[in-house]
Design a protein around this motif. Structure first.
Motif, PDB file in Angstrom:
ATOM      1  N   ASP A 293       0.811  -1.215   0.000  1.00 47.75           N
ATOM      2  CA  ASP A 293       0.000   0.000   0.000  1.00 47.75           C
ATOM      3  C   ASP A 293       0.851   1.275   0.000  1.00 47.75           C
ATOM      4  O   ASP A 293       0.324   2.385  -0.077  1.00 47.75           O
ATOM      5  CB  ASP A 293      -0.991   0.006   1.162  1.00 47.75           C
ATOM      6  CG  ASP A 293      -0.340   0.181   2.532  1.00 47.75           C
ATOM      7  OD1 ASP A 293       0.905   0.311   2.611  1.00 47.75           O
ATOM      8  OD2 ASP A 293      -1.074   0.202   3.539  1.00 47.75           O
ATOM      9  N   ALA A 294       2.193   1.124   0.069  1.00 42.74           N
ATOM     10  CA  ALA A 294       3.100   2.264  -0.036  1.00 42.74           C
ATOM     11  C   ALA A 294       3.827   2.269  -1.387  1.00 42.74           C
ATOM     12  O   ALA A 294       4.889   2.881  -1.513  1.00 42.74           O
ATOM     13  CB  ALA A 294       4.108   2.249   1.108  1.00 42.74           C
ATOM     14  N   ASP A 295       3.255   1.599  -2.375  1.00 38.76           N
ATOM     15  CA  ASP A 295       3.846   1.553  -3.717  1.00 38.76           C
ATOM     16  C   ASP A 295       3.841   2.946  -4.331  1.00 38.76           C
ATOM     17  O   ASP A 295       2.782   3.549  -4.514  1.00 38.76           O
ATOM     18  CB  ASP A 295       3.044   0.569  -4.588  1.00 38.76           C
ATOM     19  CG  ASP A 295       3.748   0.222  -5.889  1.00 38.76           C
ATOM     20  OD1 ASP A 295       4.528   1.060  -6.386  1.00 38.76           O
ATOM     21  OD2 ASP A 295       3.517  -0.880  -6.410  1.00 38.76           O
ATOM     22  N   VAL A 298       3.227   2.276  -8.903  1.00 35.06           N
ATOM     23  CA  VAL A 298       1.927   1.905  -9.470  1.00 35.06           C
ATOM     24  C   VAL A 298       0.894   1.993  -8.350  1.00 35.06           C
ATOM     25  O   VAL A 298       1.083   1.416  -7.281  1.00 35.06           O
ATOM     26  CB  VAL A 298       1.944   0.484 -10.076  1.00 35.06           C
ATOM     27  CG1 VAL A 298       0.612   0.202 -10.767  1.00 35.06           C
ATOM     28  CG2 VAL A 298       3.085   0.315 -11.067  1.00 35.06           C
ATOM     29  N   ASP A 299      -0.181   2.722  -8.602  1.00 36.64           N
ATOM     30  CA  ASP A 299      -1.176   3.015  -7.574  1.00 36.64           C
ATOM     31  C   ASP A 299      -1.738   1.737  -6.954  1.00 36.64           C
ATOM     32  O   ASP A 299      -2.276   0.885  -7.659  1.00 36.64           O
ATOM     33  CB  ASP A 299      -2.320   3.823  -8.200  1.00 36.64           C
ATOM     34  CG  ASP A 299      -3.196   4.502  -7.152  1.00 36.64           C
ATOM     35  OD1 ASP A 299      -3.411   3.904  -6.088  1.00 36.64           O
ATOM     36  OD2 ASP A 299      -3.662   5.615  -7.414  1.00 36.64           O
ATOM     37  N   PRO A 300      -1.633   1.579  -5.622  1.00 39.64           N
ATOM     38  CA  PRO A 300      -2.167   0.385  -4.961  1.00 39.64           C
ATOM     39  C   PRO A 300      -3.673   0.200  -5.149  1.00 39.64           C
ATOM     40  O   PRO A 300      -4.180  -0.907  -4.983  1.00 39.64           O
ATOM     41  CB  PRO A 300      -1.831   0.622  -3.477  1.00 39.64           C
ATOM     42  CG  PRO A 300      -0.706   1.598  -3.479  1.00 39.64           C
ATOM     43  CD  PRO A 300      -0.941   2.473  -4.677  1.00 39.64           C
ATOM     44  N   LEU A 315      -6.366 -11.637  -3.059  1.00 35.23           N
ATOM     45  CA  LEU A 315      -5.660 -10.360  -2.942  1.00 35.23           C
ATOM     46  C   LEU A 315      -4.980 -10.247  -1.591  1.00 35.23           C
ATOM     47  O   LEU A 315      -5.585 -10.477  -0.551  1.00 35.23           O
ATOM     48  CB  LEU A 315      -6.643  -9.197  -3.119  1.00 35.23           C
ATOM     49  CG  LEU A 315      -6.081  -7.787  -2.888  1.00 35.23           C
ATOM     50  CD1 LEU A 315      -4.980  -7.462  -3.888  1.00 35.23           C
ATOM     51  CD2 LEU A 315      -7.203  -6.756  -2.961  1.00 35.23           C
ATOM     52  N   GLN A 316      -3.705  -9.871  -1.635  1.00 38.43           N
ATOM     53  CA  GLN A 316      -2.965  -9.539  -0.419  1.00 38.43           C
ATOM     54  C   GLN A 316      -2.410  -8.118  -0.568  1.00 38.43           C
ATOM     55  O   GLN A 316      -1.596  -7.855  -1.458  1.00 38.43           O
ATOM     56  CB  GLN A 316      -1.797 -10.507  -0.181  1.00 38.43           C
ATOM     57  CG  GLN A 316      -1.033 -10.212   1.111  1.00 38.43           C
ATOM     58  CD  GLN A 316       0.320 -10.898   1.170  1.00 38.43           C
ATOM     59  OE1 GLN A 316       1.169 -10.687   0.315  1.00 38.43           O
ATOM     60  NE2 GLN A 316       0.530 -11.742   2.179  1.00 38.43           N
ATOM     61  N   VAL A 317      -2.849  -7.193   0.288  1.00 45.02           N
ATOM     62  CA  VAL A 317      -2.304  -5.843   0.320  1.00 45.02           C
ATOM     63  C   VAL A 317      -1.443  -5.729   1.570  1.00 45.02           C
ATOM     64  O   VAL A 317      -1.922  -5.941   2.683  1.00 45.02           O
ATOM     65  CB  VAL A 317      -3.419  -4.779   0.330  1.00 45.02           C
ATOM     66  CG1 VAL A 317      -2.816  -3.388   0.452  1.00 45.02           C
ATOM     67  CG2 VAL A 317      -4.258  -4.881  -0.945  1.00 45.02           C
ATOM     68  N   GLN A 318      -0.175  -5.376   1.395  1.00 44.66           N
ATOM     69  CA  GLN A 318       0.773  -5.360   2.502  1.00 44.66           C
ATOM     70  C   GLN A 318       0.984  -3.928   3.004  1.00 44.66           C
ATOM     71  O   GLN A 318       1.433  -3.065   2.255  1.00 44.66           O
ATOM     72  CB  GLN A 318       2.107  -5.965   2.053  1.00 44.66           C
ATOM     73  CG  GLN A 318       2.014  -7.415   1.602  1.00 44.66           C
ATOM     74  CD  GLN A 318       3.367  -8.008   1.258  1.00 44.66           C
ATOM     75  OE1 GLN A 318       4.394  -7.345   1.355  1.00 44.66           O
ATOM     76  NE2 GLN A 318       3.376  -9.258   0.849  1.00 44.66           N
ATOM     77  N   PRO A 319       0.649  -3.654   4.253  1.00 41.04           N
ATOM     78  CA  PRO A 319       0.804  -2.295   4.798  1.00 41.04           C
ATOM     79  C   PRO A 319       2.265  -1.877   4.910  1.00 41.04           C
ATOM     80  O   PRO A 319       3.113  -2.647   5.359  1.00 41.04           O
ATOM     81  CB  PRO A 319       0.142  -2.391   6.181  1.00 41.04           C
ATOM     82  CG  PRO A 319       0.171  -3.844   6.525  1.00 41.04           C
ATOM     83  CD  PRO A 319       0.066  -4.588   5.239  1.00 41.04           C
ATOM     84  N   GLY A 320       2.549  -0.665   4.454  1.00 39.42           N
ATOM     85  CA  GLY A 320       3.890  -0.105   4.587  1.00 39.42           C
ATOM     86  C   GLY A 320       4.910  -0.611   3.596  1.00 39.42           C
ATOM     87  O   GLY A 320       6.078  -0.215   3.660  1.00 39.42           O
ATOM     88  N   ILE A 321       4.490  -1.470   2.679  1.00 43.69           N
ATOM     89  CA  ILE A 321       5.409  -2.077   1.713  1.00 43.69           C
ATOM     90  C   ILE A 321       5.282  -1.361   0.375  1.00 43.69           C
ATOM     91  O   ILE A 321       4.213  -0.911  -0.022  1.00 43.69           O
ATOM     92  CB  ILE A 321       5.111  -3.580   1.570  1.00 43.69           C
ATOM     93  CG1 ILE A 321       5.267  -4.272   2.927  1.00 43.69           C
ATOM     94  CG2 ILE A 321       6.021  -4.217   0.529  1.00 43.69           C
ATOM     95  CD1 ILE A 321       6.657  -4.157   3.535  1.00 43.69           C
TER      96      ILE A 321
END
Length: 346
Positions: A293-295, A298-300, A315-321
């Protein structure tokens, strides 16, 4: 790791499929016991293999799991400006289940450029397709079986298109921040794209890429690609600098980067069946979408849209990554991939 200069964030595409009210299915998290690293794993050894009329460098990570347990083969495809070394840690973690192979796309890493100098998305697709067939046909356990395909950024887009072209060779598809088409981007990035599409401009860009010390260019890349660059071990930083010096000594490295970027931008203009969002709907393999989510590249917010477009996705969204979850959070990424494999086993 990707070596992309424009520090821009792509916004949502105008015509990407929408998400249902309930949202995409969340990825699982495998509870399998993983190896405990005592320090950074050195890059895996490799060899040159034939691909699309030329050859590419292919690294190999041996299987390290239960001899009597389920096992398969995985092929890892890096992003724009990256290399097979981007997968060192993830391949080591997934070795409990997969014999791993990571290629350098033509013109990147230790792969020489294609004989005709072509860097279109179609040419990268052909190269990956050839390597995928080679991996599936290698002697040993798993020979003749479909391969688990994993791609990041440009490699994610290429992997998606390969999965559509060769469903017989793809067991599962994992896309980590793939470079899906976007049609509304910030004005500064608009100008950068327009310049790359003009004749002669990519040649000027090739010269600018090598300006500055390798250490400074690596740090700039880390700032763009990682949510928190402080997570990068000193050993990995030293490896990245050495890899940058290797590229500086290759006459074709700047051309490979700028022409591949141009090929990526050109592919975004395709409509109908040639469009990647349309292609995503034709993927037959069970899929996993991983996004930080910190990409910054490319927009998360594209993540749930892509997971919805794929017929059978998690779907896996990784916080701070950031943009390279396989490097910044290899364990979390591996557990999601292993959960997908465990699900397909059942």
């Amino acid at each position: 790791m990707p070596d992309v200069r424009p520090a821009s964030v792509a916004t949502l595409p105008d015509s990407a499929p929408g998400s249902p009210a309930g949202g995409p299915r969340p990825a699982g998290r495998s509870a399998v016991r993983l190896p405990v690293p005592t320090g950074p794993v050195p890059p895996w050894p490799g060899e040159q293999v034939p691909a699309d009329g030329g050859s590419v460098y292919l690294r190999h990570t041996p299987y390290a799991g239960d001899p009597d347990g389920p096992r398969g083969r995985g092929l890892y495809v890096h992003g724009l400006g990256g290399a097979s070394t981007n997968w060192t840690d993830l391949a080591a973690t997934l070795a409990v289940r997969l014999e791993g192979f990571a290629l350098d796309l033509p013109g990147f890493g230790r792969s020489e450029p294609p004989s005709d100098g072509g860097y279109s998305i179609a040419r990268h697709v052909q190269a990956v397709e050839a390597v995928l067939a080679d991996v599936a046909d290698r002697p040993g356990p798993g020979r003749g079986e479909p391969v688990h395909l994993v791609g990041n950024s440009l490699g994610g887009l290429v992997s998606l298109l390969v999965a559509v072209r060769r469903p017989d060779l793809v067991a599962t598809l994992t896309l980590i921040s793939p470079a899906m088409p976007v049609y509304r981007v910030p004005p500064a990035f608009d100008r950068a794209i327009a310049l790359l599409l003009l004749p002669g401009i990519p040649t000027l860009a090739e010269k600018r890429i090598r300006l500055g010390a390798p250490e400074d260019r690596v740090r700039m890349t880390l700032e763009m690609c990682f949510g928190d660059p402080r997570r990068v071990p000193e050993e990995r930083l030293a490896e990245a600098v050495e890899e940058m010096r290797l590229r500086d000594g290759q006459a074709w490295s700047g051309r490979a980067l700028t022409r591949s970027m141009r090929g990526l931008m050109t592919s975004y203009l395709r409509v109908g069946r040639g469009n990647a969002w349309r292609a995503a709907q034709a993927v037959q393999a069970p899929a996993l979408v991983v996004w930080g989510d910190a990409d910054k590249l490319v927009d998360p917010r594209l993540a749930p849209r892509l997971a919805t477009a794929l017929p059978d996705a998690r779907l896996q969204v990784q916080p701070g990554i950031g943009h390279v979850a396989m490097m910044e959070a290899p364990e979390d990424t591996a557990r999601a991939i292993l959960a997908l494999l465990e699900e397909t086993d059942r």
